[in-house]
Design a protein around this motif. Structure first.
Motif, PDB file in Angstrom:
ATOM      1  N   GLY A  35      33.895   4.191  -6.427  1.00 36.16           N
ATOM      2  CA  GLY A  35      32.696   3.413  -6.135  1.00 36.16           C
ATOM      3  C   GLY A  35      31.398   4.123  -6.482  1.00 36.16           C
ATOM      4  N   GLY A  36      30.354   3.313  -6.657  1.00 35.92           N
ATOM      5  CA  GLY A  36      29.044   3.815  -7.038  1.00 35.92           C
ATOM      6  C   GLY A  36      28.407   4.676  -5.953  1.00 35.92           C
ATOM      7  N   SER A  37      28.674   4.344  -4.696  1.00 39.17           N
ATOM      8  CA  SER A  37      28.101   5.145  -3.617  1.00 39.17           C
ATOM      9  C   SER A  37      28.572   6.582  -3.756  1.00 39.17           C
ATOM     10  CB  SER A  37      28.548   4.596  -2.256  1.00 39.17           C
ATOM     11  OG  SER A  37      28.094   3.285  -2.097  1.00 39.17           O
ATOM     12  N   ASN A  82      26.994   8.420  -6.632  1.00 37.13           N
ATOM     13  CA  ASN A  82      25.652   8.908  -6.286  1.00 37.13           C
ATOM     14  C   ASN A  82      25.727  10.164  -5.417  1.00 37.13           C
ATOM     15  OD1 ASN A  82      24.485   6.808  -7.689  1.00 37.13           O
ATOM     16  ND2 ASN A  82      24.136   5.538  -5.884  1.00 37.13           N
ATOM     17  N   GLY A  87      18.530  -1.334 -12.231  1.00 36.34           N
ATOM     18  CA  GLY A  87      19.114  -2.526 -11.628  1.00 36.34           C
ATOM     19  C   GLY A  87      19.209  -2.329 -10.129  1.00 36.34           C
ATOM     20  N   THR A 121      19.663  -3.254  -6.281  1.00 34.54           N
ATOM     21  CA  THR A 121      20.695  -4.134  -5.771  1.00 34.54           C
ATOM     22  C   THR A 121      20.167  -5.539  -5.468  1.00 34.54           C
ATOM     23  OG1 THR A 121      21.633  -2.143  -4.840  1.00 34.54           O
ATOM     24  CG2 THR A 121      22.580  -4.207  -4.095  1.00 34.54           C
ATOM     25  N   HIS A 173      19.537   2.106  -3.591  1.00 27.24           N
ATOM     26  CA  HIS A 173      20.738   1.793  -2.808  1.00 27.24           C
ATOM     27  C   HIS A 173      20.865   2.697  -1.579  1.00 27.24           C
ATOM     28  CE1 HIS A 173      25.149   1.343  -2.073  1.00 27.24           C
ATOM     29  NE2 HIS A 173      24.825   0.097  -2.364  1.00 27.24           N
ATOM     30  N   THR A 212      16.706   4.190 -10.200  1.00 28.86           N
ATOM     31  CA  THR A 212      17.667   3.083 -10.200  1.00 28.86           C
ATOM     32  C   THR A 212      17.478   2.190 -11.423  1.00 28.86           C
ATOM     33  OG1 THR A 212      17.479   3.111  -7.792  1.00 28.86           O
ATOM     34  CG2 THR A 212      18.650   1.246  -8.775  1.00 28.86           C
ATOM     35  N   ASP A 251      20.939   5.938 -10.998  1.00 25.79           N
ATOM     36  CA  ASP A 251      21.907   5.041 -10.388  1.00 25.79           C
ATOM     37  C   ASP A 251      21.881   3.734 -11.187  1.00 25.79           C
ATOM     38  OD1 ASP A 251      23.378   3.285  -8.950  1.00 25.79           O
ATOM     39  OD2 ASP A 251      22.235   3.453  -7.078  1.00 25.79           O
ATOM     40  N   HIS A 267      32.921  -2.227 -12.680  1.00 24.01           N
ATOM     41  CA  HIS A 267      33.555  -3.271 -11.845  1.00 24.01           C
ATOM     42  C   HIS A 267      32.560  -4.346 -11.423  1.00 24.01           C
ATOM     43  CE1 HIS A 267      32.816  -0.780  -7.933  1.00 24.01           C
ATOM     44  NE2 HIS A 267      32.082  -1.866  -7.826  1.00 24.01           N
ATOM     45  N   LYS A 268      31.291  -4.107 -11.653  1.00 21.97           N
ATOM     46  CA  LYS A 268      30.326  -5.139 -11.294  1.00 21.97           C
ATOM     47  C   LYS A 268      30.138  -6.111 -12.464  1.00 21.97           C
ATOM     48  CE  LYS A 268      27.915  -2.972  -7.481  1.00 21.97           C
ATOM     49  NZ  LYS A 268      26.756  -2.188  -7.061  1.00 21.97           N
ATOM     50  N   ASN A 282      28.889   1.285 -12.670  1.00 25.41           N
ATOM     51  CA  ASN A 282      30.054   0.547 -12.160  1.00 25.41           C
ATOM     52  C   ASN A 282      30.500  -0.568 -13.111  1.00 25.41           C
ATOM     53  OD1 ASN A 282      29.888   1.974  -9.798  1.00 25.41           O
ATOM     54  ND2 ASN A 282      29.535   0.221  -8.470  1.00 25.41           N
ATOM     55  N   ALA A 295      24.567   1.852 -11.339  1.00 27.51           N
ATOM     56  CA  ALA A 295      25.791   1.203 -10.873  1.00 27.51           C
ATOM     57  C   ALA A 295      25.768  -0.263 -11.275  1.00 27.51           C
ATOM     58  CB  ALA A 295      25.913   1.346  -9.360  1.00 27.51           C
ATOM     59  N   SER A 328      23.212   4.214  -0.408  1.00 28.54           N
ATOM     60  CA  SER A 328      24.129   5.355  -0.517  1.00 28.54           C
ATOM     61  C   SER A 328      23.372   6.680  -0.650  1.00 28.54           C
ATOM     62  CB  SER A 328      25.099   5.167  -1.684  1.00 28.54           C
ATOM     63  OG  SER A 328      24.413   4.851  -2.865  1.00 28.54           O
TER      64      SER A 328
HETATM   65  C1  LIG Z   1      26.566  -1.593  -5.831  1.00 27.24           C
HETATM   66  C2  LIG Z   1      25.612  -0.509  -5.957  1.00 27.24           C
HETATM   67  C3  LIG Z   1      25.951   0.785  -5.549  1.00 27.24           C
HETATM   68  C4  LIG Z   1      27.211   1.090  -4.787  1.00 27.24           C
HETATM   69  O1  LIG Z   1      28.361   0.888  -5.507  1.00 27.24           O
HETATM   70  P1  LIG Z   1      29.755   0.756  -4.729  1.00 27.24           P
HETATM   71  O2  LIG Z   1      30.758   0.779  -5.819  1.00 27.24           O
HETATM   72  O3  LIG Z   1      29.711  -0.546  -4.003  1.00 27.24           O
HETATM   73  O4  LIG Z   1      29.859   1.916  -3.788  1.00 27.24           O
HETATM   74  C5  LIG Z   1      25.049   1.794  -5.784  1.00 27.24           C
HETATM   75  N1  LIG Z   1      23.875   1.538  -6.384  1.00 27.24           N
HETATM   76  C6  LIG Z   1      23.506   0.307  -6.778  1.00 27.24           C
HETATM   77  C7  LIG Z   1      22.195   0.113  -7.449  1.00 27.24           C
HETATM   78  C8  LIG Z   1      24.367  -0.761  -6.570  1.00 27.24           C
HETATM   79  O5  LIG Z   1      23.985  -1.993  -6.926  1.00 27.24           O
END
Ligand SMILES: *Cc1c(COP(=O)(O)O)cnc(C)c1O
Length: 522
Positions: free
Chosen positions: A180-182, A185, A275, A277, A220, A273, A302, A333-334, A331, A304, A222
């Motif tokens: 995961g992105g968290s 980071n 993008g 969230t 984010h 960042t 970030d 996966h997004k 990510n 993600a 995180s």
């Molecule tokens: C979704 C997101 C994250 C966290 O990613 P996870 O895979 O859900 O842990 C971190 N930073 C940004 C900008 C995000 O949109």
């Protein structure tokens, strides 16, 4: 195996033939009764179950799960759902048919995130090749740590990470897939600290000055978790102001860094960042990188959410300057629909920093006298021991669609956001929070009872209650799902995101009509 045991048994027998025969028969009988001489799983029954379970997955989760005429969710109150699912685990096992019914119910009452009217998260949709990759990964059930246990995936991970790095603009570097992105980071924060204070791996935080982290107000959460987790402390995060579109203001970053310095702290880490969230804003990386360079701070990006825009020749300018980052979280996966989880942590460093930062050199896993090149045992580059294979689903999908196919998906998502933003401007009752920069479309729905009442003292308070009310209705109806949230001083608004290539204009028109239908009497 069994034969050789018998021959051992026979050779130990006295010469007398009758006794010998009896002994063989007795041995055979013992074997037949000894459960340890037989597998404890019925292979045929197992295969039959899987055949039927796969059929259910195909029909209920994949076919119905992506069919617009079916519901997105089948809402039940927690107490009712507990009853329906019969979740209790008992001392005796359940028959096959019951188990298949369970599979059906599990799918039925789960949210169909692949559905063309699921807009609730930053992930959605279903890519058949990625899904095949996920199934193969689950079936082979290996861990990514050594070449010995994952030869194909060790080689594959490197290829995929290299490809992602190339899109950033790095011709060398390092990286790893993270859960995961968290965590990507958090890894970045730790690697940055290690790079600045290599001894801290041994001496811990006692030997360090007060470390300061910089991130925008809309970054984010995180970053907060990471500072807490790593012993840096959330009080040592300096929140940098954003402009009205949600982008970090570089001049304020510089101000905050100077403030931290004047307070005796060590500004070691800046998180930008790409993008955000909620609003989907991109921090101005070139200016942020200049500030980082002036102060010797590690620049982590970030990306993600927004990283996948790098695949689009038309939109990749949003991330201009990303090549100057020290590390990037991205990510697939997004936006790319790879399936959870697929998050890359990428570094510009190619000196082995990641390995040095995390390695513990466990001799039971990373033996130094192996018969192959140990450089392929990449598992000590992370804090994890066992690590899931996250590269295969992305590799299969990328191979099948080509980089151009993925680019088309990204461009289509941008086009849909444009389409929807324009459509909203043509309808009464829809009010954009801000012009979309990315594919987050943030808007309020203003019901007829509130229109033209901007001047009223309780206007915003009442408007803030609209989104939760509409959300409750859509969930109970099961017609679609879209998220809402407040942000800073802005009251609750919807955030619509389209990443699923199955979505059509008709679905988006339905989306607008449905919001109007659900909210008209509020
Ligand atoms: C979704 C997101 C994250 C966290 O990613 P996870 O895979 O859900 O842990 C971190 N930073 C940004 C900008 C995000 O949109």
């Amino acid at each position: 195996m069994r034969l050789s045991q018998e021959s051992v048994c026979l050779s130990l027998l006295p010469a007398h033939r009758f006794t010998g025969l009896l002994c063989v028969l007795m041995y055979r009988g013992m074997m037949a009764e000894d459960p340890l001489c037989h597998p404890a799983l019925d292979q045929t029954a197992g295969e039959e179950f899987l055949q039927e379970a796969f059929q259910i997955i195909l029909e209920e989760a994949i076919r119905k799960g992506t069919d617009v005429t079916e519901k997105v969710c089948e809402w039940r109150e927690p107490h009712d759902l507990q009853q329906i699912l019969d979740l209790e685990l008992r001392s005796s096992g359940a028959p096959q048919q019951t188990m298949l019914d369970h599979c059906r119910d599990i799918i039925r009452y789960s949210v169909k995130t692949c559905h063309p009217r699921f807009f609730n998260q930053l992930f959605s949709g279903l890519d058949p090749h990625a899904l095949a990759g996920r199934m193969i990964t689950e079936t082979l059930n290996t861990s990514q740590y050594t070449y010995e246990i994952a030869p194909v995936f060790v080689l594959m991970e490197e290829v995929v990470l290299k490809k992602l790095r190339e899109l950033i603009g790095w011709d060398s570097g390092d990286g790893i897939f993270c859960p995961g992105g968290s965590l990507s980071n958090i890894y970045a924060m730790n690697v940055a600290r290690y790079q600045r204070f290599p001894d801290s791996k041994r001496t811990g935080i006692w030997a360090l000055p007060r470390l300061a982290v910089f991130t925008s107000q809309e970054s984010h959460y995180s970053v907060q978790k990471g500072a807490a987790f790593l012993g840096i402390g959330t009080d040592n995060i300096y929140l940098v102001s954003v402009d009205e579109r949600g982008k970090m203001i570089p001049a304020d970053l510089e101000r905050q860094i100077n403030k931290a310095k004047s307070e005796g702290a060590c500004p070691f880490f800046v998180n930008a960042t790409c993008g955000t969230t909620v609003l989907g804003a991109f921090d101005p990386l070139v200016d942020v990188a200049d500030v980082c360079k002036r102060h010797g701070a590690w620049l982590h990006v970030d990306a993600a959410w927004g990283g996948s825009a790098l695949l689009s020749r038309k939109h990749r300018h949003l991330l201009d300057g990303i090549e100057r980052a020290d590390s990037v979280a991205w990510n697939p996966h997004k936006m790319l629909m790879t399936g959870l989880q697929c998050s890359a942590f990428l570094l510009r460093d190619s000196s082995g920093l990641l390995q040095r930062c995390y390695c513990a050199n466990a001799t039971y896993l990373f033996q130094t006298d192996k018969f192959y090149d140990m450089a392929y045992d990449t598992g000590d580059k992370t804090v994890q021991c066992g690590r899931k294979v996250d590269c295969l689903k992305l590799w299969l999908m990328w191979k099948a669609n080509g980089t151009e196919g993925l680019e088309k998906r990204v461009d289509r998502a941008f086009e849909f956001t444009r389409y929807l933003a324009d459509a909203m401007k043509g309808r009464e009752g829809f009010l954009l929070v801000t012009e979309p920069e990315f594919i987050n479309l943030c808007f309020w729905f203003v019901p007829a009872s509130l229109r033209g009442k901007q001047g009223c003292a309780d206007y915003w308070e009442r408007l803030g209650k609209v989104a939760p009310a509409i959300k409750e209705r859509m969930m109970k109806k099961g017609s679609m799902m879209v998220g809402y949230q407040p942000l800073g001083s802005r009251v609750n608004f919807f955030r619509q995101v389209v990443t699923n290539p199955m979505v059509t204009k008709q679905d988006l028109d339905f989306f607008l009509d449905e919001i109007e239908r659900l909210g008209k009497d509020l």
